[in-house]
Design a protein around this motif. Structure first.
Motif, short mmCIF file in Angstrom:
data_model
loop_
_atom_site.label_atom_id
_atom_site.label_comp_id
_atom_site.label_asym_id
_atom_site.label_seq_id
_atom_site.Cartn_x
_atom_site.Cartn_y
_atom_site.Cartn_z
N LEU A 191 0.87 -1.17 0.00
CA LEU A 191 0.00 0.00 0.00
C LEU A 191 0.91 1.22 0.00
O LEU A 191 1.65 1.46 0.96
CB LEU A 191 -0.91 0.01 1.22
N GLN A 192 0.87 1.99 -1.09
CA GLN A 192 1.81 3.09 -1.27
C GLN A 192 1.09 4.44 -1.27
O GLN A 192 -0.06 4.54 -1.67
CB GLN A 192 2.58 2.92 -2.59
N SER A 193 1.82 5.47 -0.84
CA SER A 193 1.29 6.83 -0.88
C SER A 193 2.44 7.82 -1.00
O SER A 193 3.60 7.49 -0.70
CB SER A 193 0.46 7.14 0.38
N ARG A 194 2.12 9.03 -1.43
CA ARG A 194 3.11 10.11 -1.53
C ARG A 194 2.55 11.38 -0.87
O ARG A 194 1.36 11.66 -0.97
CB ARG A 194 3.46 10.42 -2.99
N ASP A 195 3.44 12.11 -0.22
CA ASP A 195 3.10 13.40 0.38
C ASP A 195 3.91 14.49 -0.30
O ASP A 195 5.14 14.37 -0.45
CB ASP A 195 3.39 13.41 1.88
N TYR A 196 3.24 15.59 -0.72
CA TYR A 196 3.90 16.72 -1.36
C TYR A 196 3.78 17.96 -0.46
O TYR A 196 2.69 18.29 -0.01
CB TYR A 196 3.28 17.01 -2.73
N PHE A 197 4.91 18.62 -0.18
CA PHE A 197 4.96 19.71 0.79
C PHE A 197 5.11 21.06 0.08
O PHE A 197 5.94 21.21 -0.82
CB PHE A 197 6.15 19.53 1.74
N THR A 198 4.34 22.05 0.52
CA THR A 198 4.48 23.42 0.04
C THR A 198 4.24 24.38 1.21
O THR A 198 3.32 24.18 2.00
CB THR A 198 3.49 23.76 -1.09
N GLY A 199 5.07 25.42 1.31
CA GLY A 199 4.92 26.41 2.37
C GLY A 199 6.08 27.38 2.37
O GLY A 199 7.00 27.28 1.54
N SER A 200 6.05 28.35 3.27
CA SER A 200 7.13 29.33 3.35
C SER A 200 7.24 29.87 4.77
O SER A 200 6.28 29.84 5.55
CB SER A 200 6.91 30.48 2.36
N MET A 201 8.45 30.37 5.09
CA MET A 201 8.72 30.94 6.41
C MET A 201 9.49 32.24 6.26
O MET A 201 10.11 32.50 5.22
CB MET A 201 9.52 29.95 7.28
N LEU A 202 9.46 33.05 7.30
CA LEU A 202 10.20 34.31 7.35
C LEU A 202 11.09 34.32 8.59
O LEU A 202 10.65 33.96 9.68
CB LEU A 202 9.25 35.50 7.38
N GLY A 203 12.35 34.73 8.41
CA GLY A 203 13.29 34.81 9.53
C GLY A 203 13.80 36.23 9.71
O GLY A 203 14.19 36.90 8.73
N LEU A 204 13.81 36.72 10.95
CA LEU A 204 14.33 38.04 11.28
C LEU A 204 15.55 37.89 12.18
O LEU A 204 15.51 37.12 13.15
CB LEU A 204 13.25 38.88 12.00
N TYR A 205 16.63 38.63 11.88
CA TYR A 205 17.89 38.51 12.60
C TYR A 205 18.35 39.88 13.10
O TYR A 205 18.20 40.89 12.41
CB TYR A 205 18.98 37.93 11.70
N TYR A 206 18.92 39.87 14.30
CA TYR A 206 19.49 41.11 14.86
C TYR A 206 20.73 40.74 15.67
O TYR A 206 20.69 39.85 16.54
CB TYR A 206 18.49 41.82 15.76
N THR A 207 21.85 41.39 15.37
CA THR A 207 23.11 41.18 16.09
C THR A 207 23.64 42.53 16.54
O THR A 207 23.72 43.47 15.74
CB THR A 207 24.15 40.48 15.19
N THR A 208 24.00 42.63 17.81
CA THR A 208 24.48 43.90 18.34
C THR A 208 25.74 43.73 19.17
O THR A 208 25.92 42.70 19.84
CB THR A 208 23.39 44.58 19.20
N LYS A 209 26.61 44.75 19.12
CA LYS A 209 27.83 44.80 19.91
C LYS A 209 27.78 45.93 20.93
O LYS A 209 28.82 46.44 21.37
CB LYS A 209 29.04 45.00 18.98
N ARG A 210 26.58 46.30 21.34
CA ARG A 210 26.41 47.42 22.27
C ARG A 210 26.79 47.09 23.71
O ARG A 210 26.91 47.99 24.54
CB ARG A 210 24.96 47.90 22.23
#
Length: 425
Positions: A191-210
């Motif tokens: 018994l066989q099946s396939r899964d197909y994935f679609t989607g998106s993500m957003l990443g925010l980055y902050y680096t400080t030397k304060r």
């Protein structure tokens, strides 16, 4: 239900995905970091590990690169549990990063997002008795393979002498395959099946030397990832058939034949995977080029997880991880070969929150790991070869208990002079 004594896990060789018994949970094991320099310190990739002030997995640090870089990482992994051991190898990530005038940077990354490469099967046949003269011998197996990949496009920007920011868009794509096999008297019923994935993500980055501590620099890095479009999973389920020629492929020899089979059912499961991820890192310069680093990673999946196609009756709901590492960075203007070497080491702890989807309650999985690695600069454009080794032990895995992983990673980063003008080499 397969008892623990008669269950075996077969880890198959893949091309683009690492493998573990953890791949049996839900849609598989999610990838969190793939470049060799970060793995050498056990890092989640937020703080600098590639070079001083540069992390290949944090685009807000890319503008500090002296050159354009193409970076590839390859991984070999050995997984062991009970008296079994399996090995595999794969390409774990590919990155192309372009810094411009120490101010702006752009980059594109290809890496796995999740892996489902796993087979669970009975080790012995069992009997079903109809009468004194009529007995069937049967066994079962459940195999999943493939998974989802990620393409990331990121832009970083240097705001001022203290602050750097970046934004990244992750596009998720790919498919996985599931095969359930009931073996009756040496005949495969698939018994066989396939899964197909679609989607998106957003990443925010902050680096400080304060910040500073005892007049020494203290770098703070933050990253928050969240889902733009929750991952939808389109499932195609095919009619069961008897694999007469045992080639695991539905063809004209099987029953029913491929031409006689019913059209596969096609269903879309929306909002199946919905990720939120917060990372925090502190980098403290303790002496010259020696840095002590701390990182914390909190990851959650708030998706529906309605498609129950996994090997285990549960999925990974969340994960917490903490790591501490010590790194010695090479000098940019090195006088000898030893000063061109980056040394890294680290210790990390993790906990996976497992959500049950059946009647059986599954235990959370605990993780402890040790990492060591180094990187060697060579050539006029600061090319770099990175090597890393991780030893990881995970406890409470479903039907497995303790799994031990040894992972070796090799990274090669080639520099070039694109968009770098009037620079002395």
């Amino acid at each position: 239900m397969l008892s623990r004594k008669i269950i075996t896990l077969i880890l198959l060789i893949g091309i683009s995905f690492g493998q573990s018994t953890m791949n049996g949970y839900g849609y598989g094991m999610f990838s969190h970091n793939n470049d060799s320099s970060s793995l050498g310190s056990g890092s989640i990739g937020l703080l600098p590990t590639f070079q001083n002030n540069v992390s290949l997995s944090n685009p807000s640090t890319w503008h500090n690169m002296p050159f354009t870089f193409l970076s590839l990482s390859f991984e070999g992994q050995n997984n062991s549990f009970d008296d079994q051991s399996f090995s595999n190898s794969n390409l774990s990530s590919a990155k192309f990063i372009i810094p411009a005038k120490q101010k702006l940077s752009i980059g594109i990354t290809f890496s796995p997002f999740l892996s489902r490469q796993l087979t669970v099967s009975d080790t012995t046949y069992q009997s079903f008795v109809f009468s004194e003269t009529d007995t069937l011998q049967y066994s079962r197996s459940n195999e999943t393979s493939g998974g989802s990949s990620m393409m990331q496009f990121a832009v970083g920007y240097n705001l001022n002498d203290k602050d750097d920011i970046a934004v990244a868009v992750d596009v998720l794509f790919g498919s996985s395959r599931s095969v359930r096999n009931l073996i009756i008297d040496n005949t495969d019923h698939l018994l066989q099946s396939r899964d197909y994935f679609t989607g998106s993500m957003l990443g925010l980055y902050y680096t400080t030397k304060r910040f500073s501590y005892k007049e020494k620099p203290l770098i703070l890095a933050l990253n928050y990832n969240f889902t733009l479009n929750p991952v939808d999973v389109r499932n195609e389920s095919y009619q069961a058939f008897i694999d007469v020629n045992s080639n695991n492929y539905h063809d004209s020899v099987d029953y029913p034949t491929a031409s006689q089979a019913l059209t596969p059912t096609d269903n879309t499961f929306t909002d199946e995977i919905k990720i939120s991820n917060l990372k925090i890192g502190l980098d403290y310069k303790i002496y010259d080029n020696y840095h002590l680093q701390f990182e914390f990673d909190q990851w959650n999946n708030n998706g529906n997880n309605n498609l129950l196609s996994s090997v285990y009756p549960g999925y990974i709901k969340g994960k917490n991880r903490f790591n501490v590492s010590l790194s010695k960075f090479s000098k940019y203007l090195a006088n000898n070969s030893f000063e061109k070497i980056n040394f890294r080491s680290g210790l990390f702890f993790g906990n996976y929150n497992i959500k049950s989807t059946g009647l059986e309650k599954l235990s959370d999985v605990n993780e402890i790991g040790l990492a060591i690695g180094f990187g060697v600069r060579f050539g006029l454009t600061n090319n770099q070869l990175d090597l890393s080794y991780n030893f990881i032990q995970r406890d409470n895995i479903y039907k497995v208990g303790v799994e031990k992983i040894q992972a070796f990673n090799v990274g090669i980063s080639i520099g070039d002079l694109w968009f770098v003008k009037r620079r002395e080499i």
